[in-house]
Design an enzyme around this catalytic site. Structure first.
Site, mmCIF file in Angstrom:
data_model
loop_
_atom_site.group_PDB
_atom_site.id
_atom_site.type_symbol
_atom_site.label_atom_id
_atom_site.label_comp_id
_atom_site.label_asym_id
_atom_site.label_seq_id
_atom_site.Cartn_x
_atom_site.Cartn_y
_atom_site.Cartn_z
ATOM 1 N N ASP A 21 0.829 -1.199 0.000
ATOM 2 C CA ASP A 21 0.000 0.000 0.000
ATOM 3 C C ASP A 21 0.865 1.252 0.000
ATOM 4 O O ASP A 21 2.091 1.178 0.185
ATOM 5 C CB ASP A 21 -0.967 0.005 1.202
ATOM 6 C CG ASP A 21 -0.298 -0.417 2.503
ATOM 7 O OD1 ASP A 21 0.952 -0.361 2.589
ATOM 8 O OD2 ASP A 21 -1.008 -0.796 3.434
ATOM 9 N N ASN A 66 -7.145 -2.799 14.040
ATOM 10 C CA ASN A 66 -8.560 -2.996 13.692
ATOM 11 C C ASN A 66 -8.755 -4.214 12.779
ATOM 12 O O ASN A 66 -9.839 -4.418 12.239
ATOM 13 C CB ASN A 66 -9.116 -1.731 13.013
ATOM 14 C CG ASN A 66 -8.400 -1.425 11.700
ATOM 15 O OD1 ASN A 66 -7.470 -2.120 11.315
ATOM 16 N ND2 ASN A 66 -8.848 -0.389 11.018
ATOM 17 N N GLU A 70 -9.475 -1.873 5.098
ATOM 18 C CA GLU A 70 -10.066 -1.578 6.396
ATOM 19 C C GLU A 70 -11.317 -2.437 6.618
ATOM 20 O O GLU A 70 -11.844 -3.022 5.657
ATOM 21 C CB GLU A 70 -10.424 -0.085 6.462
ATOM 22 C CG GLU A 70 -9.248 0.860 6.211
ATOM 23 C CD GLU A 70 -8.252 0.937 7.372
ATOM 24 O OE1 GLU A 70 -8.153 -0.015 8.159
ATOM 25 O OE2 GLU A 70 -7.544 1.960 7.475
#
Ligand code: PGA
Length: 233
Positions: free
Chosen positions: A67, A134, A141
């Site tokens: 990324d 997370n 995400e």
């Protein structure tokens, strides 16, 4: 997916993953040029140090980063800068064989698949991942589609908070990034997830032993046949 292998020290974990990369180089040089997917973050720093020390031959290797922020690549906190400083400038890899996700997302997908310019379509030999607090892998995400490909994404509030330690203030953290997709990552022949520190234990447990759900992106790894999870405190 196998359960977690726990290492007594960060050094041992880093050396173990470096051994796996060395082994892939030995085996795949005879067949095709090795293709690796590489992470940024604090967890892989020991691995990069170890690989630099080993002075392996990277001249035929192609790398793909997981990324990159939507940021000037020359910014000191861009992942381009991170990789150059911590790794690429310290090994004999060709800069034009180090790839980063780009707004031309189809170009990146084709490069990864190896189908451009008469490529053999050999795909990724090894993808190394970290895990976010997370449950993200790369910048996929929570809520990311399991079928997702390389794309521009909005960063989760938790990720912006977690990554603010690298910036002057939380307001300076980019709000968007380009990431390899979960579907793209899952096409890798082999995947290693590295995690360090007690703060990762809970999310690792949820990802490995919990429900396979898009709410926990790393849980998709339970569906991959060749995944290893390595942890140290
Ligand atoms: P870290 O980041 O290695 O800095 O903990 C991991 C991630 O967010 O993927």
């Amino acid at each position: 997916m196998n359960k977690v292998t726990v290492f007594s020290t960060y050094e041992k974990l880093s050396q173990y993953v470096a051994d796996i990369i060395e082994d892939i180089f030995k085996k795949s040089f005879r067949v095709h040029f090795p293709k690796l997917v590489l992470p940024t973050g604090s967890t892989p720093l020991g691995l990069y140090e170890e690989l630099v020390k080993r002075e392996l031959d990277w001249s035929s290797v192609m790398t793909f980063n997981l990324d990159e922020y939507i940021i000037n690549p020359n910014h000191p906190e861009s992942y381009h800068s991170f990789m150059k400083e911590n790794f690429f400038n310290r090994i004999n890899i060709y800069p034009n064989r180090c790839h980063f996700p780009d707004r031309n997302t189809q170009w990146y997908e084709d490069k990864i698949a190896g189908t451009m310019g008469g490529g053999t379509g050999s795909g990724i030999d090894l993808c190394i991942l970290g895990i976010g607090s997370n449950g993200h892998i790369a910048f996929n995400e929570p809520g990311s589609s399991f079928k997702s490909r390389t794309r521009v994404v909005d960063l989760d509030e938790q990720t912006i908070q977690d990554n603010s330690r690298f910036f002057d203030s939380v307001d300076d953290v980019p709000k968007q990034a380009i990431t390899m997709g979960l579907g793209t990552i899952m096409e890798s022949k082999k995947i290693i997830l590295m995690a360090r520190g007690q703060s990762k234990l809970n999310i690792m447990n949820v990802a490995i032993n919990g429900e396979v759900t898009e709410d926990v992106p790393a849980s998709i790894l339970q569906n991959h046949k060749n995944v290893k999870v390595y942890y140290c405190e």
